[in-house]
Design a protein around this motif. Structure first.
Motif, PDB file in Angstrom:
ATOM      1  N   LEU A  53       0.846  -1.181   0.000  1.00  0.00           N
ATOM      2  CA  LEU A  53       0.000   0.000   0.000  1.00  0.00           C
ATOM      3  C   LEU A  53       0.884   1.235   0.000  1.00  0.00           C
ATOM      4  O   LEU A  53       1.560   1.533   0.970  1.00  0.00           O
ATOM      5  N   THR A  54       0.900   1.951  -1.098  1.00  0.00           N
ATOM      6  CA  THR A  54       1.764   3.122  -1.183  1.00  0.00           C
ATOM      7  C   THR A  54       1.174   4.292  -0.415  1.00  0.00           C
ATOM      8  O   THR A  54       1.903   5.138   0.078  1.00  0.00           O
ATOM      9  N   ASP A  55      -0.120   4.332  -0.330  1.00  0.00           N
ATOM     10  CA  ASP A  55      -0.759   5.438   0.375  1.00  0.00           C
ATOM     11  C   ASP A  55      -1.893   4.882   1.223  1.00  0.00           C
ATOM     12  O   ASP A  55      -3.012   4.722   0.749  1.00  0.00           O
ATOM     13  N   GLY A  56      -1.590   4.588   2.491  1.00  0.00           N
ATOM     14  CA  GLY A  56      -2.567   3.997   3.395  1.00  0.00           C
ATOM     15  C   GLY A  56      -3.801   4.844   3.605  1.00  0.00           C
ATOM     16  O   GLY A  56      -4.866   4.330   3.910  1.00  0.00           O
ATOM     17  N   ILE A  57      -3.680   6.140   3.408  1.00  0.00           N
ATOM     18  CA  ILE A  57      -4.831   7.029   3.596  1.00  0.00           C
ATOM     19  C   ILE A  57      -5.948   6.675   2.617  1.00  0.00           C
ATOM     20  O   ILE A  57      -7.119   6.841   2.935  1.00  0.00           O
ATOM     21  N   ASP A  58      -5.594   6.173   1.424  1.00  0.00           N
ATOM     22  CA  ASP A  58      -6.625   5.793   0.454  1.00  0.00           C
ATOM     23  C   ASP A  58      -7.500   4.665   0.992  1.00  0.00           C
ATOM     24  O   ASP A  58      -8.718   4.715   0.880  1.00  0.00           O
ATOM     25  N   LEU A  59      -6.875   3.653   1.562  1.00  0.00           N
ATOM     26  CA  LEU A  59      -7.627   2.537   2.141  1.00  0.00           C
ATOM     27  C   LEU A  59      -8.488   3.023   3.299  1.00  0.00           C
ATOM     28  O   LEU A  59      -9.679   2.719   3.376  1.00  0.00           O
ATOM     29  N   LEU A  60      -7.891   3.804   4.182  1.00  0.00           N
ATOM     30  CA  LEU A  60      -8.633   4.301   5.349  1.00  0.00           C
ATOM     31  C   LEU A  60      -9.758   5.245   4.932  1.00  0.00           C
ATOM     32  O   LEU A  60     -10.848   5.196   5.496  1.00  0.00           O
ATOM     33  N   SER A  61      -9.515   6.078   3.936  1.00  0.00           N
ATOM     34  CA  SER A  61     -10.573   6.967   3.440  1.00  0.00           C
ATOM     35  C   SER A  61     -11.705   6.170   2.813  1.00  0.00           C
ATOM     36  O   SER A  61     -12.874   6.528   2.946  1.00  0.00           O
ATOM     37  N   GLY A  62     -11.334   5.085   2.136  1.00  0.00           N
ATOM     38  CA  GLY A  62     -12.359   4.218   1.557  1.00  0.00           C
ATOM     39  C   GLY A  62     -13.243   3.605   2.633  1.00  0.00           C
ATOM     40  O   GLY A  62     -14.462   3.473   2.457  1.00  0.00           O
ATOM     41  N   ILE A  63     -12.628   3.246   3.762  1.00  0.00           N
ATOM     42  CA  ILE A  63     -13.401   2.699   4.880  1.00  0.00           C
ATOM     43  C   ILE A  63     -14.339   3.759   5.432  1.00  0.00           C
ATOM     44  O   ILE A  63     -15.512   3.487   5.702  1.00  0.00           O
ATOM     45  N   VAL A  64     -13.840   4.989   5.568  1.00  0.00           N
ATOM     46  CA  VAL A  64     -14.699   6.077   6.064  1.00  0.00           C
ATOM     47  C   VAL A  64     -15.842   6.321   5.087  1.00  0.00           C
ATOM     48  O   VAL A  64     -16.989   6.502   5.505  1.00  0.00           O
ATOM     49  N   ASN A  65     -15.565   6.312   3.795  1.00  0.00           N
ATOM     50  CA  ASN A  65     -16.633   6.466   2.793  1.00  0.00           C
ATOM     51  C   ASN A  65     -17.699   5.385   2.987  1.00  0.00           C
ATOM     52  O   ASN A  65     -18.901   5.664   2.973  1.00  0.00           O
ATOM     53  N   PHE A  66     -17.237   4.157   3.138  1.00  0.00           N
ATOM     54  CA  PHE A  66     -18.129   3.014   3.330  1.00  0.00           C
ATOM     55  C   PHE A  66     -18.966   3.198   4.595  1.00  0.00           C
ATOM     56  O   PHE A  66     -20.178   2.958   4.598  1.00  0.00           O
ATOM     57  N   PHE A  67     -18.327   3.654   5.662  1.00  0.00           N
ATOM     58  CA  PHE A  67     -19.034   3.892   6.918  1.00  0.00           C
ATOM     59  C   PHE A  67     -20.039   5.038   6.776  1.00  0.00           C
ATOM     60  O   PHE A  67     -21.142   4.956   7.314  1.00  0.00           O
ATOM     61  N   GLU A  68     -19.661   6.085   6.085  1.00  0.00           N
ATOM     62  CA  GLU A  68     -20.582   7.215   5.889  1.00  0.00           C
ATOM     63  C   GLU A  68     -21.831   6.771   5.121  1.00  0.00           C
ATOM     64  O   GLU A  68     -22.940   7.216   5.426  1.00  0.00           O
ATOM     65  N   GLU A  69     -21.648   5.874   4.159  1.00  0.00           N
ATOM     66  CA  GLU A  69     -22.795   5.315   3.433  1.00  0.00           C
ATOM     67  C   GLU A  69     -23.686   4.515   4.371  1.00  0.00           C
ATOM     68  O   GLU A  69     -24.921   4.594   4.295  1.00  0.00           O
ATOM     69  N   GLY A  70     -23.075   3.724   5.246  1.00  0.00           N
ATOM     70  CA  GLY A  70     -23.834   2.948   6.222  1.00  0.00           C
ATOM     71  C   GLY A  70     -24.639   3.835   7.151  1.00  0.00           C
ATOM     72  O   GLY A  70     -25.803   3.560   7.444  1.00  0.00           O
ATOM     73  N   VAL A  71     -24.021   4.928   7.598  1.00  0.00           N
ATOM     74  CA  VAL A  71     -24.720   5.890   8.464  1.00  0.00           C
ATOM     75  C   VAL A  71     -25.897   6.492   7.711  1.00  0.00           C
ATOM     76  O   VAL A  71     -27.008   6.586   8.240  1.00  0.00           O
ATOM     77  N   ALA A  72     -25.660   6.885   6.456  1.00  0.00           N
ATOM     78  CA  ALA A  72     -26.721   7.498   5.645  1.00  0.00           C
ATOM     79  C   ALA A  72     -27.896   6.547   5.448  1.00  0.00           C
ATOM     80  O   ALA A  72     -29.054   6.991   5.355  1.00  0.00           O
ATOM     81  N   LEU A  73     -27.614   5.253   5.412  1.00  0.00           N
ATOM     82  CA  LEU A  73     -28.682   4.255   5.250  1.00  0.00           C
ATOM     83  C   LEU A  73     -29.318   3.860   6.583  1.00  0.00           C
ATOM     84  O   LEU A  73     -30.221   3.030   6.618  1.00  0.00           O
ATOM     85  N   GLY A  74     -28.805   4.434   7.663  1.00  0.00           N
ATOM     86  CA  GLY A  74     -29.355   4.141   8.985  1.00  0.00           C
ATOM     87  C   GLY A  74     -28.950   2.789   9.547  1.00  0.00           C
ATOM     88  O   GLY A  74     -29.630   2.245  10.418  1.00  0.00           O
ATOM     89  N   LYS A  75     -27.848   2.250   9.063  1.00  0.00           N
ATOM     90  CA  LYS A  75     -27.389   0.938   9.529  1.00  0.00           C
ATOM     91  C   LYS A  75     -26.440   1.086  10.702  1.00  0.00           C
ATOM     92  O   LYS A  75     -25.678   2.049  10.784  1.00  0.00           O
ATOM     93  N   GLY A  76     -26.448   0.104  11.593  1.00  0.00           N
ATOM     94  CA  GLY A  76     -25.458   0.030  12.651  1.00  0.00           C
ATOM     95  C   GLY A  76     -24.137  -0.434  12.059  1.00  0.00           C
ATOM     96  O   GLY A  76     -24.100  -1.078  11.009  1.00  0.00           O
ATOM     97  N   VAL A  77     -23.050  -0.121  12.718  1.00  0.00           N
ATOM     98  CA  VAL A  77     -21.735  -0.425  12.167  1.00  0.00           C
ATOM     99  C   VAL A  77     -21.528  -1.920  11.944  1.00  0.00           C
ATOM    100  O   VAL A  77     -20.924  -2.323  10.944  1.00  0.00           O
TER     101      VAL A  77
END
Length: 116
Positions: free
Chosen positions: A46-70
């Motif tokens: 992984l040359t840029d770990g922030i990309d993976l972590l940002s992708g996880i945050v994006n995924f989590f933000e989508e889950g929040v928007a859908l009203g899902k628990g983590v």
């Protein structure tokens, strides 16, 4: 690495941390555990770990928007979720395992050579 790159990296990280802090508490807790896991196991390619972590945050933000628990988003086995994210990446754990295997093989070869 230039000083400008370091400054930009810090800015990106601060924005990232702010996004994590904006998540609901349960998401923040799971995110921190994922972050710890990934930093410990560490995909080395992984040359840029922030990309993976940002992708996880994006995924989590989508889950929040859908009203899902983590745990509806990651499933209850968060380590398996992490492993799936990095399944095609060589990790520091893999490198360590290879070095242990090499040392064992060397030791076994020495034992065989002495018994001949």
């Amino acid at each position: 690495m230039r000083i400008q790159d370091i400054i930009e990296g810090k800015k990106e990280w601060r924005v990232h941390v702010a996004r994590v802090k904006a998540l609901p508490k349960d998401y923040q807790i799971v995110y921190k555990e994922i972050e710890k896991y990934l930093f410990k196991v560490g995909p080395v390619e992984l040359t840029d770990g922030i990309d993976l972590l940002s992708g996880i945050v994006n995924f989590f933000e989508e889950g929040v928007a859908l009203g899902k628990g983590v745990l509806e988003v990651t499933d209850s086995d968060v380590a398996a979720f992490c492993d799936d994210l990095i399944k095609d990446s060589k990790t520091y754990a893999d490198i360590y395992q290879e070095s242990v295997d090499q040392e064992v093989n060397k030791a076994m070869k020495k034992v065989k050579d002495k018994t001949k």
